[in-house]
Design a protein around this motif. Structure first.
Motif, PDB file in Angstrom:
ATOM      1  N   LEU A  25      21.866   7.583   3.285  1.00  0.00           N
ATOM      2  CA  LEU A  25      21.327   6.454   4.053  1.00  0.00           C
ATOM      3  C   LEU A  25      20.349   5.632   3.230  1.00  0.00           C
ATOM      4  N   LEU A  26      19.598   6.295   2.378  1.00  0.00           N
ATOM      5  CA  LEU A  26      18.583   5.579   1.597  1.00  0.00           C
ATOM      6  C   LEU A  26      19.132   5.109   0.252  1.00  0.00           C
ATOM      7  N   GLY A  27      20.430   5.251   0.045  1.00  0.00           N
ATOM      8  CA  GLY A  27      21.043   4.616  -1.123  1.00  0.00           C
ATOM      9  C   GLY A  27      21.273   5.504  -2.321  1.00  0.00           C
TER      10      GLY A  27
ATOM     11  N   ILE B 107      11.226   3.613   6.030  1.00  0.00           N
ATOM     12  CA  ILE B 107      10.354   3.681   7.212  1.00  0.00           C
ATOM     13  C   ILE B 107      11.155   4.158   8.422  1.00  0.00           C
ATOM     14  N   GLU B 108      12.364   3.637   8.569  1.00  0.00           N
ATOM     15  CA  GLU B 108      13.190   4.038   9.707  1.00  0.00           C
ATOM     16  C   GLU B 108      13.517   5.532   9.645  1.00  0.00           C
TER      17      GLU B 108
ATOM     18  N   GLN C  44      15.049  -1.036  -9.316  1.00  0.00           N
ATOM     19  CA  GLN C  44      16.357  -0.648  -8.784  1.00  0.00           C
ATOM     20  C   GLN C  44      16.252  -0.065  -7.376  1.00  0.00           C
ATOM     21  N   TRP C  45      15.033   0.245  -6.946  1.00  0.00           N
ATOM     22  CA  TRP C  45      14.892   0.981  -5.680  1.00  0.00           C
ATOM     23  C   TRP C  45      13.976   0.322  -4.675  1.00  0.00           C
ATOM     24  N   ASP C  46      13.286  -0.752  -5.057  1.00  0.00           N
ATOM     25  CA  ASP C  46      12.224  -1.230  -4.180  1.00  0.00           C
ATOM     26  C   ASP C  46      12.581  -2.518  -3.446  1.00  0.00           C
ATOM     27  N   GLY C  47      13.865  -2.733  -3.182  1.00  0.00           N
ATOM     28  CA  GLY C  47      14.264  -3.902  -2.404  1.00  0.00           C
ATOM     29  C   GLY C  47      13.674  -3.839  -1.007  1.00  0.00           C
ATOM     30  N   PRO C  48      13.498  -5.011  -0.372  1.00  0.00           N
ATOM     31  CA  PRO C  48      12.910  -5.025   0.978  1.00  0.00           C
ATOM     32  C   PRO C  48      13.660  -4.099   1.946  1.00  0.00           C
ATOM     33  N   ASP C  49      14.993  -4.191   1.919  1.00  0.00           N
ATOM     34  CA  ASP C  49      15.750  -3.396   2.870  1.00  0.00           C
ATOM     35  C   ASP C  49      15.580  -1.900   2.620  1.00  0.00           C
ATOM     36  N   ALA C  50      15.448  -1.539   1.340  1.00  0.00           N
ATOM     37  CA  ALA C  50      15.265  -0.125   0.999  1.00  0.00           C
ATOM     38  C   ALA C  50      13.968   0.402   1.608  1.00  0.00           C
ATOM     39  N   LEU C  51      12.933  -0.418   1.560  1.00  0.00           N
ATOM     40  CA  LEU C  51      11.640   0.003   2.114  1.00  0.00           C
ATOM     41  C   LEU C  51      11.747   0.199   3.628  1.00  0.00           C
ATOM     42  N   LEU C  52      12.389  -0.756   4.280  1.00  0.00           N
ATOM     43  CA  LEU C  52      12.531  -0.647   5.738  1.00  0.00           C
ATOM     44  C   LEU C  52      13.338   0.603   6.110  1.00  0.00           C
ATOM     45  N   LYS C  53      14.364   0.894   5.332  1.00  0.00           N
ATOM     46  CA  LYS C  53      15.179   2.074   5.640  1.00  0.00           C
ATOM     47  C   LYS C  53      14.368   3.361   5.466  1.00  0.00           C
TER      48      LYS C  53
END
Lengths: 467, 394
Positions: free
Chosen positions: A378-380, A409-410, A398-407
């Motif tokens: 799920l986190l890539g 947190i989720e 390579q890992w700190d995209g906005p969506d990655a951060l939100l995921k």
């Protein structure tokens, strides 16, 4: 509890478990050294896994079944994509390897050693995305990496390159010397051979580019081609046709596919015959100064910063050269780097690191293999599927995209909700981050609306996301 | 809806209020550009077989597609997996490029991709990507933030979009949403850490738009492509939506058992083909203002290797498709496949610099000035002048 102990647990280890920072005590370096100097038995849960030969056997049986099904007269029985089918049936093998890996990682009292296992496994990356390797991906880590961390880089290199998962992943099993016995026999027999027998460059190129010298290590296309000729015959037993001979799923040197004669690789002529030729090349590559530099750069990037400080790289490379790549000495050199002990964390955790450290902080690991694997996917970072032979990248970008951060947190929310009745979040935070826990985060956790929310805030905090 | 509430309270404004819609409905700010990066080195001689080249059948042996159905002209055809793209060709919405390459001349995937994305002539020299640098000078960025007009269809940013301009990212999730109160508290926790705060804000904003009830995703590297392409369409279609999107698809490194008229590579191309069509469909009328560029890091050897596949090569094909494209043509200064014409005796020789294509699209479709292209976006690229006539309007 000193900050040094916190760094040992979180930067060098896999994230502090409850009590770990206290256990590390006054001499964090000594705690780390102990983990690389002695030989550690491969954990029981990993020894209990099927071997690469058994995993290959399972793949072969499935292939056989597919072949028989296809030979039958057409019926209403519509088979789905056969490759997807094989992968699905190999899923239990894959998932058991993943589960064992993370059970060990979460519980380990040698977390620095485990981190090094993951590091080297990623250096010699194979990907389960390839159906042929799906059941084998974890076996390289367990059979080639784990037993070889107390020896030299040359031994580790040889173990990794001759492992069946590597040979199959980088397509060397059917790479055939154009002047080999097999190629000559084929050209005599059929004037217009349906396919030309020749080399495949893949393994040779990636060994030079990724595993040893590095992309700027001074080799040429001619070196790749001649090294590929050297590697012809490095194969795996138990497939079909000319690849049938040999124990299924075990390294097999095929003399009849090997390109005869001497080859020149990176300026040196190798006149050895048979499989010894590739061993000689690997042995020299393992001791090459460019390899020392390449490996040192990756280690310093992993333990110090995305932009590895040159002085630190030089120190580790020098130790690598001086000791002929003695891995305990090289790992000790990393521990001794002053840059690795700077208080401010410079590494943004990968999803792999974030999930492991969360589980360790909460002293929890799911029961079912699928549940263990799920958060990584799920986190890539689905385990053992780096997508390319270069392995997973080791830089924040390579890992700190906005969506990655939100995921993250989720996922942290979901995990905290599930574990809500466990320990108090402030205690968890103190055990996990010690003196590195920020005042701001402590206040936020103490004011949280629920224990679950407090735990989420800890896992989402900047100091937990970094190491 | 939880997130919308959160956005309003945490950042003091709704998404809609942050974006003065309709202020910029002119062509320069309305154009959509999608970059599709195929990682692993797509075999151009299989994707766009030069069936009319006298040397093709013998040089390609068992992997040659000698009697293709989807012909483009007397020399080139499309792979059987690219049926929808062939339709676009017939409706003059597709330009096919061949013998194209970035300036990279070695054969490492990782350096090759690095250079394709950093827009320079050497790998590793630039930490940012050309499309990120282009964001600074886009007319569309004058009234809105770069984060509002650009998105990567992945959790993390590919190099081409990394750099000093903030860029959004989006990928499908199977996770439950975090509640607004928790997000608010995390936003507070991040208020002294801009690195985290900016990312959180951007992610929450784009999630509002892209979620089309989609969950999950395939495990195959290409399995998600369709879904990502359709989501890209949704993010690009609205008046206040993104204008630039990047989608990645890996799985093109066909060293073994590549197949010819059918097989592994055809299946993958079929996924690409249907994904590009899903993008077209979800863009609706905005397709007419869209250009989609499909590129890969380099091509593959002309000869078949010992395992019925191909090894790393040099020049390959590329595609430009979209309702705004002046299509129905193949652009190729074809070097031929005679051994003496091959690059280093083994690869299709490059005769077209991909930067010329990128510059041609950026100049006419996105109104980036020539001086910005030379100085900022593709430094030292004077030798690669922008291709003209790629778009319908000049």
């Amino acid at each position: 509890m000193t900050l040094q102990a916190v760094l040992a647990a979180n930067r060098f280890g896999l994230g502090a478990r409850p009590g770990e920072i206290t256990d590390i005590g006054r001499d964090p370096r000594e705690w780390l050294m102990r983990q690389v100097e002695r030989d550690v038995a491969v954990p029981q849960v990993i020894r209990a896994l099927p071997s690469s030969a058994q995993a290959f056997e399972a793949y072969r049986e499935l292939q056989e079944m597919r072949r028989e099904a296809r030979a039958e007269p057409a019926s209403d029985n519509k088979e789905r994509d056969p490759v997807a089918n094989v992968r699905q049936k190999l899923a239990p093998l894959y998932l058991d390897q993943v589960a064992a890996r993370y059970q060990v990682a979460v519980a380990s009292t040698d977390p620095f050693r485990e981190r090094l296992v993951h590091f080297w496994s990623n250096h010699f990356a194979v990907s389960a995305d390839k159906a042929l390797v799906a059941g084998l991906a974890g076996t390289l880590e367990n059979e080639a990496i784990r037993p070889h961390l107390s020896g030299s880089f040359a031994e580790l290199l040889l173990a990794a390159e001759s492992h069946p998962a590597m040979i199959l992943y980088l397509d060397n099993q059917g790479s055939i010397g154009p002047n080999s016995m097999l190629a000559q026999r084929a050209s005599r027999r059929a004037r217009k051979a349906e396919r030309k027998l020749d080399i495949n460059e893949n393994l040779a190129r990636e060994i030079l580019e990724l595993h040893t010298l590095g992309v700027n290590g001074g080799y040429t296309q001619a070196d790749v081609t001649s090294f590929a000729r050297v590697l012809t015959g490095w194969s795996v037993g138990g497939s079909r046709g000319p690849l049938a001979e040999g124990k299924p799923g075990v390294f097999e040197f095929r003399e009849n596919m090997h390109e005869p004669g001497a080859q020149t690789v990176v300026g040196k002529r190798y006149s050895e015959s048979g499989g010894a030729q590739a061993k000689a090349v690997l042995n020299d590559l393992a001791r090459h100064p460019a390899t020392a530099n390449h490996v040192a750069t990756k280690l310093v990037r992993h333990f110090v910063a995305d932009e590895p400080p040159l002085a630190a790289v030089d120190h580790v490379a020098k130790v690598f050269r001086d000791t002929n790549g003695d891995l305990p000495s090289v790992h000790r050199a990393v521990i001794e780097l002053p840059q690795a002990w700077e208080a401010a964390p410079r590494k943004f955790k990968t999803p792999h690191e974030f999930v492991i450290s969360s589980f360790r902080a909460l002293d929890f690991v799911p029961d079912k293999p699928l549940q263990i694997a799920a958060p990584f996917q799920l986190l890539g970072q689905r385990p053992y599927t780096p997508g390319s032979p270069a392995g997973w990248p080791d830089t924040a970008a390579q890992w700190d995209g906005p969506d990655a951060l939100l995921k993250r947190i989720e996922w942290a929310t979901q995990l905290s909700d599930r574990l809500r009745s466990r320990a108090k979040p402030l205690d968890i935070a103190a055990q996990s981050l010690g003196e590195a826990l920020n005042e701001r985060t402590r206040t936020a956790i103490s004011r949280a609306a629920s224990a679950a929310q407090g735990t989420t805030l800890l896992l989402a905090s900047p100091e937990f996301m970094r190491r | 809806m939880l997130r919308r509430t959160f956005l309003q309270s945490a950042f003091g404004a709704s998404v809609a209020a942050l974006t003065p819609r309709l202020l910029l409905a002119d062509a320069a700010t309305d154009s959509r550009f999608v970059l599709v990066i195929l990682r692993g080195a797509l075999d151009g001689l299989a994707a766009v077989p030069p069936y009319g080249d006298g040397n093709y059948a013998t040089k390609r042996g068992a992997l040659a597609i000698t009697a293709p159905a989807l012909r483009l002209n007397g020399l080139f055809a499309l792979n059987p997996g690219l049926a929808q793209l062939h339709e676009r060709y017939r409706s003059k919405e597709l330009v096919v490029f061949h013998a194209a390459a970035s300036p990279y001349r070695e054969r490492s995937h990782f350096d090759g991709q690095d250079l394709l994305e950093n827009g320079t002539t050497r790998p590793g020299v630039a930490r940012d990507g050309w499309l990120n640098r282009a964001l600074s000078v886009l007319p569309a960025a004058r009234m809105r933030t770069t984060e509002q007009i650009s998105v990567a269809l992945s959790q993390n940013l590919p190099l081409v979009l990394r750099g000093e301009n903030q860029v959004n990212s989006w990928a499908p999730s199977r996770l439950p949403e975090a509640d607004a109160d928790t997000l608010q508290r995390i936003a507070d926790l991040y208020s002294t850490e801009p690195y985290f705060a900016e990312r959180l804000q951007a992610a929450v904003a784009s999630n509002e738009i892209a979620e089309g009830g989609m969950k999950g995703g395939g495990r195959d590297p290409l399995g998600q492509f369709n879904q990502l392409a359709a989501a890209a369409g949704r993010l690009l279609v609205t008046d206040d939506g993104a204008r630039i999107a990047v989608i990645e698809a890996s799985g093109w490194d066909t060293h073994a058992n590549q197949g010819a008229e059918q097989g592994q590579l055809v299946n993958r191309l079929r996924v690409l083909d249907s994904g590009l069509d899903a993008l077209r469909v979800s863009l609706g009328p905005a397709w007419n203002r869209t250009a989609v560029m499909v590129v890969t890091e380099f091509g593959r050897t002309v000869a078949v290797n010992g395992t019925r596949g191909t090894d790393h090569g040099t020049a390959t094909c590329a595609f430009l498709v979209g309702g705004a494209v002046n299509g129905g043509k193949v652009i190729a200064d074809w070097p031929g496949l005679a051994t003496s014409s091959l690059h280093q005796g083994r690869d299709l020789a490059p005769t077209l610099d991909l930067r010329s294509v990128f510059k041609g699209v950026l100049a006419t479709h996105l109104s980036v000035s020539e001086s910005d292209l030379e100085s900022k976006v593709f430094p030292d690229s004077r030798g690669a002048s922008p291709l003209e006539g790629l778009m319908q309007r000049a």
